[in-house]
Design a protein around this motif. Structure first.
Motif, PDB file in Angstrom:
ATOM      1  N   GLY A 133     -39.904 -48.689 -46.401  1.00  0.00           N
ATOM      2  CA  GLY A 133     -40.008 -47.555 -47.312  1.00  0.00           C
ATOM      3  C   GLY A 133     -39.745 -46.248 -46.601  1.00  0.00           C
ATOM      4  N   LEU A 134     -39.530 -45.213 -47.381  1.00  0.00           N
ATOM      5  CA  LEU A 134     -39.252 -43.877 -46.869  1.00  0.00           C
ATOM      6  C   LEU A 134     -40.296 -42.910 -47.415  1.00  0.00           C
ATOM      7  CD1 LEU A 134     -37.122 -42.221 -45.199  1.00  0.00           C
ATOM      8  CD2 LEU A 134     -36.043 -41.688 -47.393  1.00  0.00           C
ATOM      9  N   VAL A 135     -40.810 -42.042 -46.547  1.00  0.00           N
ATOM     10  CA  VAL A 135     -41.753 -41.007 -46.967  1.00  0.00           C
ATOM     11  C   VAL A 135     -40.946 -39.813 -47.466  1.00  0.00           C
ATOM     12  CG1 VAL A 135     -43.613 -39.482 -46.242  1.00  0.00           C
ATOM     13  CG2 VAL A 135     -43.453 -41.798 -45.292  1.00  0.00           C
ATOM     14  N   GLY A 136     -41.222 -39.372 -48.662  1.00  0.00           N
ATOM     15  CA  GLY A 136     -40.480 -38.264 -49.248  1.00  0.00           C
ATOM     16  C   GLY A 136     -40.736 -36.953 -48.517  1.00  0.00           C
ATOM     17  N   THR A 137     -39.773 -36.041 -48.637  1.00  0.00           N
ATOM     18  CA  THR A 137     -39.930 -34.736 -48.017  1.00  0.00           C
ATOM     19  C   THR A 137     -40.945 -33.897 -48.788  1.00  0.00           C
ATOM     20  OG1 THR A 137     -38.670 -32.872 -47.121  1.00  0.00           O
ATOM     21  CG2 THR A 137     -38.126 -33.568 -49.355  1.00  0.00           C
ATOM     22  N   MET A 138     -41.491 -32.884 -48.151  1.00  0.00           N
ATOM     23  CA  MET A 138     -42.421 -31.980 -48.828  1.00  0.00           C
ATOM     24  C   MET A 138     -41.638 -31.028 -49.725  1.00  0.00           C
ATOM     25  SD  MET A 138     -45.305 -33.048 -47.584  1.00  0.00           S
ATOM     26  CE  MET A 138     -46.445 -31.761 -48.108  1.00  0.00           C
TER      27      MET A 138
ATOM     28  N   CYS B 251     -43.492 -44.835 -38.933  1.00  0.00           N
ATOM     29  CA  CYS B 251     -42.729 -44.320 -37.799  1.00  0.00           C
ATOM     30  C   CYS B 251     -42.201 -42.930 -38.139  1.00  0.00           C
ATOM     31  CB  CYS B 251     -41.577 -45.258 -37.465  1.00  0.00           C
ATOM     32  SG  CYS B 251     -40.514 -44.660 -36.122  1.00  0.00           S
ATOM     33  N   ASP B 252     -42.565 -41.949 -37.328  1.00  0.00           N
ATOM     34  CA  ASP B 252     -42.029 -40.593 -37.508  1.00  0.00           C
ATOM     35  C   ASP B 252     -41.401 -40.089 -36.211  1.00  0.00           C
ATOM     36  OD1 ASP B 252     -44.292 -40.197 -36.022  1.00  0.00           O
ATOM     37  OD2 ASP B 252     -45.166 -38.665 -37.328  1.00  0.00           O
TER      38      ASP B 252
ATOM     39  N   GLY C  23     -40.459 -39.458 -41.924  1.00  0.00           N
ATOM     40  CA  GLY C  23     -40.329 -40.801 -41.382  1.00  0.00           C
ATOM     41  C   GLY C  23     -40.297 -41.901 -42.422  1.00  0.00           C
ATOM     42  N   PHE C  24     -40.513 -43.120 -41.937  1.00  0.00           N
ATOM     43  CA  PHE C  24     -40.428 -44.308 -42.780  1.00  0.00           C
ATOM     44  C   PHE C  24     -41.522 -45.279 -42.376  1.00  0.00           C
ATOM     45  CE2 PHE C  24     -37.450 -44.644 -39.199  1.00  0.00           C
ATOM     46  CZ  PHE C  24     -37.906 -45.790 -38.571  1.00  0.00           C
TER      47      PHE C  24
ATOM     48  N   THR D  97     -47.225 -38.817 -47.820  1.00  0.00           N
ATOM     49  CA  THR D  97     -47.517 -39.025 -46.391  1.00  0.00           C
ATOM     50  C   THR D  97     -48.721 -39.925 -46.141  1.00  0.00           C
ATOM     51  OG1 THR D  97     -48.797 -36.959 -46.397  1.00  0.00           O
ATOM     52  CG2 THR D  97     -46.491 -36.824 -45.685  1.00  0.00           C
ATOM     53  N   GLU D  98     -49.335 -40.473 -47.196  1.00  0.00           N
ATOM     54  CA  GLU D  98     -50.518 -41.313 -47.003  1.00  0.00           C
ATOM     55  C   GLU D  98     -50.383 -42.681 -47.676  1.00  0.00           C
ATOM     56  OE1 GLU D  98     -53.293 -41.155 -45.336  1.00  0.00           O
ATOM     57  OE2 GLU D  98     -53.137 -39.152 -44.478  1.00  0.00           O
TER      58      GLU D  98
END
Length: 420
Positions: free
Chosen positions: A179-184, A408-409, A386-387, A159-160
């Protein structure tokens, strides 16, 4: 994974030798042991020269979108060279912290070892201080002299990613970034995130690949962003006073009260959490007559002071046009985007709706038969985190809420990139 492998081997165009790039994306519905071994298993099976990926919320399936596993291989005949890279999470400063005004950590030693006369209050006029100190990873350093030949930088991150993205903008301004932010995944694999790079499993940071043209000419693809679940409130307004990510006045009036006027006799959307309700579209007309816009979440406001806080780590500027927007809800919003709409050679990333998304963990005690494999020449995946996306520019630009690579989330927003 066996179903994916069997399906890929049936395709005549599937690379029969070491692919230049393999992308693996898996939902968190699989057992932890399977997710931990996924990168190594795919590397052993396909021996790609570069492998990147992450655990996400969902991928394209035979029913449209949902839990599953996606394995994408690039053909050598694609016309691109691939330069893989990874950024250690400890090398990137966390800049998107929960706060109303996001002032960077600039001189916390004041009063101890810092000379008071040297303390510069100008540092408190901006929140766009995230980049500039992150060195390019070795994989990108090797191709930095070929910046003009780089068409696309594709990444998966925690997320950073923000500080590194600013460095990426400065080093590869003419490349499109997506790019895509991975899930927790702390309750799935025991890692904050589960990110893949070759045969390694990482708990955070960023992995990616730069696609460089083998020919002398390169055209960066266009990143197209769409928002499907928002409705505009009132007419566009102009920022007449702001500081950092805080709007002070719009059209020379109290910004918070203007929002309240727009919401008069308008109920909040049922089934949507309070922090997901209100957004603001920020628009800037550039000197080249091109219109740039992005949507951010409104995170707070004070009617007595007239201020509104916008969820951005980049500066707002006087003269930017804004328009308030409301999340209207979608019911089963995950079905808004289907794989039938996915064109060949296209990447689509979706910000899933946390209020409508199904559980990312499986509660089934008995194993189920795997769904049929879906063959596609595109890539589609989603994450509620988000991405991020950045358009190609002629040169590095000053960072503000419109320029550069942006995150963008916004629920049910998508970014699509077609690689030609």
């Amino acid at each position: 994974m066996n179903a994916c492998i069997a399906a890929l081997h049936k395709v005549s165009s599937c690379p029969r030798k070491a692919s230049p790039l393999c992308i693996i994306l898996a939902s968190a519905t699989y057992p932890a042991s399977g997710l931990e071994n996924l990168g190594r298993a795919v590397s052993t099976q396909f021996t790609p020269r570069c492998l990147i990926g992450a655990v996400v919320d969902g991928v394209a399936t035979d029913k449209g979108y949902g839990p599953g596993l996606s394995i994408t291989l690039m053909d050598d005949a694609s016309g691109f060279e691939c330069a893989g890279f990874t950024v250690n999470q400890d090398d990137v400063r966390h800049v998107k912290q929960k706060a109303v005004g996001r002032w960077p950590d600039l001189g916390r030693g004041f009063g101890k070892d810092t000379d008071a006369e040297a303390f510069d209050m100008k540092n408190f006029t901006t929140v766009s201080m995230g980049g500039g100190s992150v060195a390019l990873p070795s994989g990108l350093q090797k191709v930095s002299h070929r910046s003009s030949e780089t068409a696309l930088v594709l990444s998966f991150s925690d997320t950073e990613p923000h500080q590194f993205l600013e460095t990426l903008d400065a080093s590869f301004p003419t490349a499109t970034k997506v790019g895509l932010v991975g899930t927790m995944t702390p309750f799935v694999t025991g890692r904050p995130h589960t990110i893949y790079y070759n045969d390694k499993v990482l708990s955070g940071g960023l992995v990616g690949v730069a696609l460089l043209s083998k020919s002398a000419r390169v055209r960066a693809p266009i990143a197209k962003v769409t928002f499907t679940a928002l409705e505009a409130l009132g007419e566009p307004l102009t920022i007449t006073s702001c500081r950092g990510n805080i709007i002070l006045n719009i059209d020379d009036t109290n910004a918070a009260k203007e929002l309240l006027v727009q919401m008069t006799n308008r109920p909040m959307t049922a089934g949507i959490s309070a922090e997901q309700q209100l957004y603001v579209k920020v628009v800037e007309d550039s000197a080249s007559n091109s219109r740039r816009e992005v949507i951010y979440r409104l995170t707070g406001g004070d009617p007595s002071k007239g201020t509104l806080a916008v969820d951005t780590i980049k500066d707002l500027q006087v003269g930017m046009r804004i328009q308030f927007m409301q999340h209207m809800g979608t019911g089963n919003g995950m079905q808004l985007v289907h794989h039938e709409k996915l064109e060949d050679n296209t990447l689509v990333f979706l910000c899933t709706d946390a209020d409508a998304a199904p559980s990312t963990t499986s509660s089934d005690k008995e194993p189920r038969a795997p769904p049929p494999a879906l063959l596609s020449r595109g890539l589609f995946a989603g994450s509620e985190k988000g991405f991020f996306f950045g358009h190609a520019t002629s040169s590095a630009e000053d960072g503000n809420a419109i320029n550069g690579t942006l995150s963008c989330d916004v629920p049910l927003s998508t970014v699509a990139v077609r690689i030609e």
